[in-house]
Design a protein around this motif. Sequence first.
Motif, PDB file in Angstrom:
ATOM      1  N   ASP A 281      37.450  14.052  17.491  1.00  0.00           N
ATOM      2  CA  ASP A 281      36.715  14.088  16.385  1.00  0.00           C
ATOM      3  C   ASP A 281      35.352  13.209  16.320  1.00  0.00           C
ATOM      4  O   ASP A 281      34.614  13.433  15.355  1.00  0.00           O
ATOM      5  CB  ASP A 281      37.746  13.453  15.198  1.00  0.00           C
ATOM      6  N   GLU A 282      35.118  12.172  17.097  1.00  0.00           N
ATOM      7  CA  GLU A 282      34.121  11.327  17.278  1.00  0.00           C
ATOM      8  C   GLU A 282      33.213  11.568  18.337  1.00  0.00           C
ATOM      9  O   GLU A 282      32.222  10.731  18.286  1.00  0.00           O
ATOM     10  CB  GLU A 282      34.667   9.837  17.132  1.00  0.00           C
ATOM     11  N   ASN A 283      33.391  12.574  19.115  1.00  0.00           N
ATOM     12  CA  ASN A 283      32.719  12.576  20.465  1.00  0.00           C
ATOM     13  C   ASN A 283      32.583  14.010  20.659  1.00  0.00           C
ATOM     14  O   ASN A 283      33.542  14.929  20.442  1.00  0.00           O
ATOM     15  CB  ASN A 283      33.155  11.936  21.639  1.00  0.00           C
ATOM     16  N   CYS A 284      31.719  14.528  21.421  1.00  0.00           N
ATOM     17  CA  CYS A 284      31.765  15.837  22.074  1.00  0.00           C
ATOM     18  C   CYS A 284      30.946  16.147  23.168  1.00  0.00           C
ATOM     19  O   CYS A 284      29.988  15.257  23.697  1.00  0.00           O
ATOM     20  CB  CYS A 284      31.060  16.740  20.950  1.00  0.00           C
ATOM     21  N   TRP A 285      30.958  17.107  24.009  1.00  0.00           N
ATOM     22  CA  TRP A 285      30.246  17.519  25.159  1.00  0.00           C
ATOM     23  C   TRP A 285      29.124  18.388  24.701  1.00  0.00           C
ATOM     24  O   TRP A 285      29.416  19.498  24.046  1.00  0.00           O
ATOM     25  CB  TRP A 285      30.854  18.109  26.296  1.00  0.00           C
ATOM     26  N   SER A 286      27.803  18.055  25.178  1.00  0.00           N
ATOM     27  CA  SER A 286      26.647  18.964  24.863  1.00  0.00           C
ATOM     28  C   SER A 286      26.296  19.667  26.178  1.00  0.00           C
ATOM     29  O   SER A 286      25.952  18.841  27.189  1.00  0.00           O
ATOM     30  CB  SER A 286      25.628  17.921  24.245  1.00  0.00           C
ATOM     31  N   TRP A 287      26.635  20.893  26.300  1.00  0.00           N
ATOM     32  CA  TRP A 287      26.480  21.686  27.197  1.00  0.00           C
ATOM     33  C   TRP A 287      25.112  22.370  27.055  1.00  0.00           C
ATOM     34  O   TRP A 287      24.941  22.899  26.045  1.00  0.00           O
ATOM     35  CB  TRP A 287      27.611  22.764  27.457  1.00  0.00           C
ATOM     36  N   SER A 288      24.239  22.207  28.056  1.00  0.00           N
ATOM     37  CA  SER A 288      22.996  22.833  28.248  1.00  0.00           C
ATOM     38  C   SER A 288      22.615  23.827  29.195  1.00  0.00           C
ATOM     39  O   SER A 288      22.773  23.556  30.185  1.00  0.00           O
ATOM     40  CB  SER A 288      21.749  21.760  28.243  1.00  0.00           C
TER      41      SER A 288
END
Length: 440
Positions: A281-288
């Motif tokens: 809930d406090e982190n994510c993966w940013s896929w580009s």
Amino acid sequence: MTTNAETSVQAAPNKRKDQNEILTQTGPGTPMGDLFRRYWQPALLTEELPENDCPPVRVKLLSERMIAFRDSEGKMGLMDEFCAHRGVSLWFGRNEEKGLRCPYHGWKYDTTGQCVDVPSETVESGYCKKIKLKSYPLVERGGVLWTYMGPPELQPALPEFEFAMVGPKRRYMSKRFQECNYLQAMEGGIDSSHVSFLHGGALERDPLFKGAKGNQYNLQDFLVKFEVVESDGGLYIGARRNAENGNYYWRITQWVMPCFTAIPPRGDHPIHGHFWVPIDDENCWSWSYDYHPMRDLSDKEMTAMKEGHGIHVKTIPGTYIPVQNKTNDYLMDRASQKAGLTYSGIEGIGIQDASLQESMGAICDRSKENLVSTDNGIIMARHRLRKAIKAMEAGQPLPGLTAEHQRVRSASIVLPPDVAFKDAAKDALIAKEGVPLTTV
């Protein structure tokens, strides 16, 4: 005594707080967590499991801690990180002879999570057949290893986003760790109004953006107007700026449920976009991703992407953590900011976004927001997510699951003032093999 007016004013923040919790919590058993689990999600880059019997990799998605590995025959698996015996992390395991063996007491698992050997028990006892870790499929497509974490009987077909279907020389994918909830990161990705400000200094310097005619419209017109239309898979988010001769310059972003964005192209530069995948809930993966449907990416473009230009970010070698991060204030340069070289004092389009999204805190308090007309895309996306949860709970079809919903493109286009963008750009928003991008 509390008046009705006072009650309604007090209730609004509480309602927004409840809605915020529903949209931002994605762990097991949460409504949004269940919704995310109905879709294939990017789990790893193919390069992270490069060969048979390579070291296992820790994976955390939707608050579940897992381990991924490729066995001696090339089969890939994603399963509970911890050995069923005494809870040791299988990251320490030996990847050998078609299975992952825990180094503590030798319990061994195949790619489905099935225990295939318990050395302390006889084969005749059949004990190991009773032990199976939770596991999920792991499938390669478009340089990405995808996983589906929902009910097996509801598993959809593999994703068919255009970037994943073009040849390997026509695409590039990166990922980075981001220290905030997926929702505020994703909302930044569908907010076109900030480009003229936050990225203004970079549009004509970044090698993956400069030279496009559309840049001048971004930099000349700050009073962007938004029109947001529901699509079958999510939203068309149209951002309108003034062009020559009374015409309008439209940048049309595609948002496909639950977390895919396609950013409008600039000139003949590759088209690009993101997935915003919750770690917890406090982190994510940013896929580009970047790709071009009509040609191979040039050596210059590939080098620029690997160096962190465009929407990509340079990461610390051996990790997916950005070089510019919270611990070093994103290498902010106040002199550059004051001189107008960069609007925020931070260099790099991708990390400019991340720095401000992370500055909101791990989970933004949306009860304190004051939204305006340029936030219509964000408002509609939240509405679509809540609506999809209700559809899921009612057993109804979900948007964004089918190939037709995923074979989409974004577009940039100049149109007369009396033409609706959703009609005039209808064909441009569909990904068709051999058809050029619609771009300015």
